[in-house]
Scaffold this motif. Structure first.
Motif, PDB file in Angstrom:
ATOM      1  N   ASP A 114      47.431  33.404  42.386  1.00  0.00           N
ATOM      2  CA  ASP A 114      48.466  32.721  43.154  1.00  0.00           C
ATOM      3  C   ASP A 114      49.854  33.268  42.842  1.00  0.00           C
ATOM      4  O   ASP A 114      50.769  33.170  43.655  1.00  0.00           O
ATOM      5  N   ARG A 115      50.014  33.864  41.655  1.00  0.00           N
ATOM      6  CA  ARG A 115      51.294  34.462  41.251  1.00  0.00           C
ATOM      7  C   ARG A 115      51.375  35.939  41.632  1.00  0.00           C
ATOM      8  O   ARG A 115      52.288  36.633  41.204  1.00  0.00           O
ATOM      9  N   GLY A 116      50.419  36.429  42.410  1.00  0.00           N
ATOM     10  CA  GLY A 116      50.484  37.796  42.910  1.00  0.00           C
ATOM     11  C   GLY A 116      49.776  38.833  42.072  1.00  0.00           C
ATOM     12  O   GLY A 116      49.913  40.035  42.326  1.00  0.00           O
ATOM     13  N   PHE A 117      48.989  38.416  41.077  1.00  0.00           N
ATOM     14  CA  PHE A 117      48.258  39.364  40.243  1.00  0.00           C
ATOM     15  C   PHE A 117      46.866  39.602  40.826  1.00  0.00           C
ATOM     16  O   PHE A 117      46.199  38.667  41.281  1.00  0.00           O
ATOM     17  N   VAL A 118      46.413  40.857  40.805  1.00  0.00           N
ATOM     18  CA  VAL A 118      45.051  41.188  41.193  1.00  0.00           C
ATOM     19  C   VAL A 118      44.147  40.925  39.991  1.00  0.00           C
ATOM     20  O   VAL A 118      44.438  41.378  38.881  1.00  0.00           O
ATOM     21  N   VAL A 119      43.054  40.202  40.213  1.00  0.00           N
ATOM     22  CA  VAL A 119      42.111  39.904  39.138  1.00  0.00           C
ATOM     23  C   VAL A 119      41.005  40.956  39.152  1.00  0.00           C
ATOM     24  O   VAL A 119      40.358  41.188  40.179  1.00  0.00           O
ATOM     25  N   VAL A 120      40.790  41.601  38.007  1.00  0.00           N
ATOM     26  CA  VAL A 120      39.781  42.651  37.872  1.00  0.00           C
ATOM     27  C   VAL A 120      38.661  42.135  36.975  1.00  0.00           C
ATOM     28  O   VAL A 120      38.920  41.545  35.926  1.00  0.00           O
ATOM     29  N   SER A 121      37.415  42.365  37.388  1.00  0.00           N
ATOM     30  CA  SER A 121      36.285  41.984  36.546  1.00  0.00           C
ATOM     31  C   SER A 121      35.084  42.844  36.916  1.00  0.00           C
ATOM     32  O   SER A 121      35.231  43.833  37.639  1.00  0.00           O
ATOM     33  N   GLY A 122      33.881  42.461  36.424  1.00  0.00           N
ATOM     34  CA  GLY A 122      32.732  43.346  36.545  1.00  0.00           C
ATOM     35  C   GLY A 122      31.591  42.878  37.413  1.00  0.00           C
ATOM     36  O   GLY A 122      30.517  43.478  37.376  1.00  0.00           O
ATOM     37  N   LEU A 123      31.759  41.793  38.194  1.00  0.00           N
ATOM     38  CA  LEU A 123      30.769  41.284  39.139  1.00  0.00           C
ATOM     39  C   LEU A 123      29.503  40.746  38.459  1.00  0.00           C
ATOM     40  O   LEU A 123      28.507  40.490  39.122  1.00  0.00           O
ATOM     41  N   ALA A 124      29.504  40.564  37.155  1.00  0.00           N
ATOM     42  CA  ALA A 124      28.332  40.020  36.473  1.00  0.00           C
ATOM     43  C   ALA A 124      28.262  38.516  36.689  1.00  0.00           C
ATOM     44  O   ALA A 124      29.203  37.886  37.184  1.00  0.00           O
ATOM     45  N   TYR A 125      27.150  37.927  36.296  1.00  0.00           N
ATOM     46  CA  TYR A 125      27.041  36.477  36.303  1.00  0.00           C
ATOM     47  C   TYR A 125      28.002  35.889  35.277  1.00  0.00           C
ATOM     48  O   TYR A 125      28.539  36.593  34.428  1.00  0.00           O
ATOM     49  N   GLY A 126      28.210  34.601  35.321  1.00  0.00           N
ATOM     50  CA  GLY A 126      29.033  33.925  34.323  1.00  0.00           C
ATOM     51  C   GLY A 126      30.511  34.054  34.595  1.00  0.00           C
ATOM     52  O   GLY A 126      30.984  33.815  35.722  1.00  0.00           O
ATOM     53  N   VAL A 127      31.272  34.445  33.581  1.00  0.00           N
ATOM     54  CA  VAL A 127      32.734  34.502  33.670  1.00  0.00           C
ATOM     55  C   VAL A 127      33.191  35.472  34.751  1.00  0.00           C
ATOM     56  O   VAL A 127      34.116  35.165  35.516  1.00  0.00           O
ATOM     57  N   ASP A 128      32.550  36.647  34.859  1.00  0.00           N
ATOM     58  CA  ASP A 128      32.965  37.631  35.873  1.00  0.00           C
ATOM     59  C   ASP A 128      32.908  37.030  37.273  1.00  0.00           C
ATOM     60  O   ASP A 128      33.871  37.109  38.048  1.00  0.00           O
ATOM     61  N   GLY A 129      31.765  36.440  37.603  1.00  0.00           N
ATOM     62  CA  GLY A 129      31.609  35.861  38.932  1.00  0.00           C
ATOM     63  C   GLY A 129      32.595  34.747  39.198  1.00  0.00           C
ATOM     64  O   GLY A 129      33.174  34.652  40.290  1.00  0.00           O
ATOM     65  N   ALA A 130      32.807  33.893  38.193  1.00  0.00           N
ATOM     66  CA  ALA A 130      33.767  32.795  38.350  1.00  0.00           C
ATOM     67  C   ALA A 130      35.173  33.330  38.570  1.00  0.00           C
ATOM     68  O   ALA A 130      35.943  32.776  39.364  1.00  0.00           O
ATOM     69  N   ALA A 131      35.539  34.412  37.890  1.00  0.00           N
ATOM     70  CA  ALA A 131      36.871  35.005  38.050  1.00  0.00           C
ATOM     71  C   ALA A 131      37.055  35.563  39.456  1.00  0.00           C
ATOM     72  O   ALA A 131      38.100  35.364  40.090  1.00  0.00           O
ATOM     73  N   HIS A 132      36.045  36.272  39.967  1.00  0.00           N
ATOM     74  CA  HIS A 132      36.150  36.826  41.319  1.00  0.00           C
ATOM     75  C   HIS A 132      36.265  35.718  42.364  1.00  0.00           C
ATOM     76  O   HIS A 132      37.135  35.759  43.245  1.00  0.00           O
ATOM     77  N   ARG A 133      35.376  34.726  42.271  1.00  0.00           N
ATOM     78  CA  ARG A 133      35.374  33.668  43.287  1.00  0.00           C
ATOM     79  C   ARG A 133      36.693  32.895  43.310  1.00  0.00           C
ATOM     80  O   ARG A 133      37.250  32.623  44.383  1.00  0.00           O
ATOM     81  N   ALA A 134      37.187  32.535  42.132  1.00  0.00           N
ATOM     82  CA  ALA A 134      38.424  31.745  42.071  1.00  0.00           C
ATOM     83  C   ALA A 134      39.615  32.544  42.569  1.00  0.00           C
ATOM     84  O   ALA A 134      40.460  32.019  43.313  1.00  0.00           O
TER      85      ALA A 134
END
Length: 395
Positions: free
Chosen positions: A147-167
């Motif tokens: 929401d503050r304009g930052f791109v979120v980078v992660s690894g598409l794995a289950y758990g924290v990665d997936g939650a980060a992408h979806r949110a």
């Protein structure tokens, strides 16, 4: 023009793009010797050295020549709407140059311009077997930084990665760095999430389409996540995990690292606690603190936590001792207050004058007590109503 022929297909080895695409098929990610050779002589000359067997240690890559067809790989990428990036492209993420073995090229799908990652991005990584607490905190942080304009980078794995992408996709942009090809989702359960990233974010890999994810490629994928991001945050991680590998790589590259604390009894948070204890990470608890860690100095600084100041905080030690000696209900003479506070009568009398001016003390009978502030009419009404409810019926 020097060409290589395979199954009737010909590609020009003098084409830098094709040469780099070929090397992404020939060499495994993170191959330091191949990266050094390409840096020294360029991808075309390195490919010539392999085909002509000029360098002995290149023999290990010869078996992959039989299936080498970068034109086919590029056509597969074109069919799935992707693009190939290489050093020299405007979109090439500059952070990759800090790696000992930068990728020869990047296979990309999705509209996000990867140049944006160097300025305002944050990697959010963590355990695959995340807890409800970890996924909740991940969602709050990812949504807040996006929401503050930052791109979120992660690894598409289950758990924290997936939650980060979806949110992050709910309020901004997200990029997934994959261990396999960008034409297939891994895990397969994230097929729909990968499609959402292709539509509104991006998926990135340094291996060609059709490549399978392997354990070593997952570890090398982690170095890319750390390198392309402005900073890394670990939400949950065991003592041995890929998330810790990402965090340590980010720290080695001089990027800021944050770690979210968890229950001291939770093995899922043990890695986060170790990062903080070892000085590799800063403790962060929300999106504002993450932005303060990875954002621009001054522009993204978090405001200090608001602490309500008590009216007693401004009192000097002597006046506070007199205040603490005052009774609540009945007045107490000055000599008894002096005894309780451990002060002489004159000092107590002077302190009482200051407290009276501040509205903290009042005379009562022949002594002094704490000032009794009048209750609001609402409080009185509530007290009377409670008394009516407690009254016996017919009393």
């Amino acid at each position: 023009m020097i060409t290589t022929r395979h199954r009737g297909l010909t590609f020009d080895r003098d084409d830098v793009v094709l040469a780099r695409a070929a090397w992404s098929r020939l060499a495994e990610p993170g191959d330091v010797r191949v990266a050094a050779l390409i840096e020294r002589v360029g991808p075309r000359e390195a490919l010539r050295a392999l085909v002509s067997r000029d360098v002995d240690w290149l023999d290990r890559y010869v078996p992959r020549l039989a299936d080498l067809d970068p034109l086919r790989d590029l056509e597969t990428l074109r069919r799935c709407g992707g693009r190939l990036l290489h050093p020299g492209c405007d979109e090439w993420p500059q952070g990759l140059e800090a790696l000992a073995a930068p990728p020869t090229c990047l296979w990309v799908r999705g509209p996000v311009d990867l140049r944006d990652l160097g300025e305002r991005s944050v990697a959010i990584v963590g355990a695959r077997a995340s807890t409800a607490y970890g996924e909740h905190v991940t969602g709050e942080i990812a949504c807040g930084v996006a929401d503050r304009g930052f791109v979120v980078v992660s690894g598409l794995a289950y758990g924290v990665d997936g939650a980060a992408h979806r949110a992050s996709l709910t309020s901004g942009r997200s990029v997934a760095v994959l261990a396999g090809g960008v034409d297939r989702a891994y895990p397969q359960g994230h097929h729909a999430l990968m499609n959402a990233l292709v539509d509104d974010g991006a998926v990135v890999s340094e291996v060609p389409p059709g490549s399978a994810p392997t354990r070593s490629r997952f570890l090398q994928r982690n170095r890319l996540i750390a390198a392309v991001s402005s900073g890394t945050v670990v939400v949950e991680a065991a003592l041995r995990s890929g998330a810790l590998n990402t965090a340590r790589t980010a720290a080695a590259l001089g990027r800021p690292v944050g770690a979210v604390p968890g229950p001291v009894t939770s093995a899922a948070s043990a890695g986060c606690h170790e990062l903080v204890r070892d000085g590799r990470a800063v403790l962060v608890t929300d999106a504002a603190e993450v932005v303060d860690l990875v954002g621009r100095i001054g522009a993204d600084a978090v405001a200090p936590s608001a602490v309500t100041e008590s009216e007693n905080d401004a009192l000097d030690d002597v006046t506070r001792r007199v205040l603490e000696a005052l009774p609540v209900r009945t007045g107490r003479p000055i000599d008894r207050l002096a005894c309780t506070a451990g002060l002489d009568g004159g000092t107590v009398q002077a302190a009482l004058g200051r407290l009276a001016l501040l509205g903290l003390a009042e005379r009562h009978g022949h002594g002094w007590r704490l000032h009794r502030r009048p209750r609001s009419r609402k409080a009185d009404d509530e007290k009377r109503a409670a008394a009516v409810v407690r009254a016996p019926v017919g009393g």
